[in-house]
Write a protein that holds these residues in place. Structure first.
Motif, PDB file in Angstrom:
ATOM      1  N   TYR A 386       0.830  -1.204   0.000  1.00  0.00           N
ATOM      2  CA  TYR A 386       0.000   0.000   0.000  1.00  0.00           C
ATOM      3  C   TYR A 386       0.868   1.259   0.000  1.00  0.00           C
ATOM      4  CZ  TYR A 386      -3.803  -3.120   1.563  1.00  0.00           C
ATOM      5  OH  TYR A 386      -4.730  -4.125   1.678  1.00  0.00           O
ATOM      6  N   ASP A 413      -7.288   4.705   1.767  1.00  0.00           N
ATOM      7  CA  ASP A 413      -8.439   4.056   1.134  1.00  0.00           C
ATOM      8  C   ASP A 413      -8.226   3.875  -0.366  1.00  0.00           C
ATOM      9  OD1 ASP A 413      -9.657   4.043   3.610  1.00  0.00           O
ATOM     10  OD2 ASP A 413     -10.934   5.786   3.209  1.00  0.00           O
ATOM     11  N   LYS A 416      -5.775   1.027  -1.006  1.00  0.00           N
ATOM     12  CA  LYS A 416      -6.388  -0.284  -0.774  1.00  0.00           C
ATOM     13  C   LYS A 416      -7.405  -0.654  -1.852  1.00  0.00           C
ATOM     14  CE  LYS A 416      -5.717  -0.490   4.243  1.00  0.00           C
ATOM     15  NZ  LYS A 416      -6.353  -0.583   5.578  1.00  0.00           N
ATOM     16  N   TYR A 419      -4.430  -1.645  -4.924  1.00  0.00           N
ATOM     17  CA  TYR A 419      -3.421  -2.660  -4.622  1.00  0.00           C
ATOM     18  C   TYR A 419      -4.054  -3.782  -3.814  1.00  0.00           C
ATOM     19  CZ  TYR A 419       0.735  -0.353  -6.477  1.00  0.00           C
ATOM     20  OH  TYR A 419       1.685   0.179  -7.316  1.00  0.00           O
ATOM     21  N   ARG A 420      -3.850  -5.029  -4.274  1.00  0.00           N
ATOM     22  CA  ARG A 420      -4.563  -6.173  -3.694  1.00  0.00           C
ATOM     23  C   ARG A 420      -3.592  -7.240  -3.176  1.00  0.00           C
ATOM     24  NH1 ARG A 420      -9.841  -6.867  -5.271  1.00  0.00           N
ATOM     25  NH2 ARG A 420      -9.719  -8.636  -3.824  1.00  0.00           N
ATOM     26  N   ASP A 422      -4.106  -9.210  -0.859  1.00  0.00           N
ATOM     27  CA  ASP A 422      -4.845 -10.436  -0.543  1.00  0.00           C
ATOM     28  C   ASP A 422      -4.763 -11.435  -1.694  1.00  0.00           C
ATOM     29  OD1 ASP A 422      -6.447  -8.431  -1.922  1.00  0.00           O
ATOM     30  OD2 ASP A 422      -8.176  -9.759  -1.652  1.00  0.00           O
ATOM     31  N   GLY A 447       1.111  -4.118   5.037  1.00  0.00           N
ATOM     32  CA  GLY A 447       1.004  -3.483   3.732  1.00  0.00           C
ATOM     33  C   GLY A 447       1.811  -2.200   3.607  1.00  0.00           C
TER      34      GLY A 447
END
Length: 489
Positions: A386, A413, A416, A419-420, A422, A447
């Protein structure tokens, strides 16, 4: 890292193809007589031809691809790229069979420029692409493409440089500090260009190349200019003119005298050296060490519709990144040969190798160690931090592309939204569990990187304090300031 299975022999391919046919139809009599060539025979013939076609290069038997393909929603993909050496993870995933290992049949298609590439992803002509980090970030910030784009993996760190014409180099070189060997000391400050009426090229308004060039100029006390709302030129109050030029056209544009220098990725700085038309004056890792560069970008809609496909793509790219950085770059010479192929970068092997094999050539006879010029896997290069997105957003605000102040939370925000990590972690953890990559290659993080140094101006960056970071700059928009046709107010 697991080795790819051996390529099947031609005889094996033929046996696989004929295994689709009923035993009674495996002889020449199968094609005799029109009645024999019925609907079932047509289907069988097509299946047989697919089996033979699957024996092309890629390093996997057709049976494995067929099984793997059942696990992904969309096995046939078209991915875009620009002819730059940092598209290497995609080329290596293709040529070393990593896409096939994941059940994917990928077509890699070069694009004319970054806008065409972006439009292709947004419009669905491309399923994903080698993309400037700033492109999906700008979309999330509401100042770029009118689409929801995501970046589930970073493709590399560093990899760019700023080159000036021989004419400009001849003017500034005599006054630059020299080492004991008589060579110019690096990094070179942009102070050397102060007072000159110059024109520079860069590749796209939302590119790292643009922000690196502006960062370097500002660190040397030169105003690079500001963007008016809706403006793509960014020349308000500029002391140096900056414009967009597609990467492959940089050397010819420099040679023609249209521009005096440019900020671009490789191999186009080394092309200037080989043609003896320019001198790379500074690399981006000398401006910002560990600078986030390209990402793999795709639409949020595609990722939501094809989660297994995206995970397979990421696994293949991560394996390619590991291969590129393995054992202190032992594979780089082979990577250079692959990238030199006309379907990828298409530049000469010596031009690509002059920056991608742990060294960087600034001029004939001036080649220096540059082990971190291209980083693909080491230093957690693939993880989409992030804080990398936040840094890019701060530069967008610094130069007026984001026209008004934003609170810190907005930066968090927005980062997020695009950029992923997860998605990256889902793929990377599977590879680690299978022993394909080491678990230590996956960061344990929220992150955000720790406070970063390594900037040419001596400042530090904390991704959790974007507005405090912006306040540190002498040149750049301050809190409450806006860009107007009359200048910064």
């Amino acid at each position: 890292m697991a080795k790819s299975p051996p390529r099947p022999s031609l005889s094996g391919c033929v046996r696989a193809a004929f295994s689709f046919l009923p035993r009674r139809n495996r002889g020449v009599g199968y094609m005799s007589g029109r009645k024999a060539f019925n609907r079932r025979a047509i289907v069988v013939a097509v299946m047989a031809s697919i089996a033979v076609a699957g024996c092309g290069k890629g390093g996997e038997a057709p049976e494995k691809l067929a099984v793997s393909a059942g696990a992904v929603e969309k096995p046939a993909l078209k991915l875009g790229f620009i002819k730059l050496t940092d598209m290497a993870p995609l080329a290596i995933a293709q040529e070393k069979g990593f896409f096939r290992e994941e059940g994917l049949s990928v077509t890699l298609e070069p694009q004319a420029n970054w806008k065409v590439l972006l439009d292709g992803v947004v419009g669905g002509q491309l399923d994903g692409a080698h993309m400037l980090a700033g492109q999906p970030i700008a979309a999330a910030a509401g100042i770029g493409a009118k689409a929801k784009l995501i970046a589930p993996i970073s493709l590399d760190l560093n990899g760019n440089a700023i080159t000036v014409s021989n004419k400009i180099w001849g003017q500034i070189a005599p006054g630059l500090p020299k080492g004991a060997d008589g060579k110019v000391k690096h990094p070179i400050s942009a102070v050397a260009l102060k007072g000159k009426n110059l024109k520079f090229g860069m590749v796209f308004p939302f590119s790292p190349h643009n922000y690196e060039l502006r960062y370097w100029l500002a660190a040397g006390g030169i105003e690079p200019g500001y963007y008016l709302p809706g403006d793509t030129a960014g020349t308000t109050s500029a002391q140096i003119q900056i414009s967009v030029t597609p990467p492959p056209q940089m050397p010819s544009t420099l040679e023609a005298g249209t521009i005096d220098g440019y900020s671009v990725g490789e191999p186009w700085n080394q092309a200037a050296v080989k043609k003896k038309i320019g001198v790379p004056i500074i690399t981006d890792d000398e401006i910002f060490k560990g600078n986030p560069e390209k990402v793999f970008g795709l639409t949020e809609k595609f990722a939501a519709k094809n989660p297994r496909t995206v995970k397979a793509l990421l696994r293949a790219i991560i394996k390619a990144q590991q291969w590129l950085d393995a054992e202190d770059g032992k594979n780089r010479a082979e990577a250079v040969k692959i990238l030199a192929m006309p379907q990828y970068v298409g530049a000469d092997v010596d031009v690509i190798g002059a920056s991608m094999t742990g060294k960087f050539t600034f001029a004939p006879g001036d080649t220096r160690p540059a082990p971190d010029f291209n980083v693909f896997f080491n230093q957690f290069a693939g993880y989409p931090f992030y804080s990398d997105a936040v840094w890019t957003l701060t530069q967008m605000r610094r130069w007026g592309q984001i026209p008004t102040d934003k609170p810190d939370q907005w930066y968090f925000d927005t980062a997020k939204a695009v950029y992923r990590p997860d998605l990256y972690l889902a793929a990377a953890n599977e590879l680690a569990e299978k022993g394909v990559i080491p678990k230590a290659a996956i960061p344990v993080t929220d992150g955000y990187k720790p406070e970063q140094s390594g900037f040419i101006d001596g400042l530090t960056f904390n991704g959790k304090q974007p507005n405090a970071y912006l306040a540190k700059f002498t040149i750049g928009l301050k809190a409450g300031q806006k860009v107007t046709p009359a200048g910064v107010k």
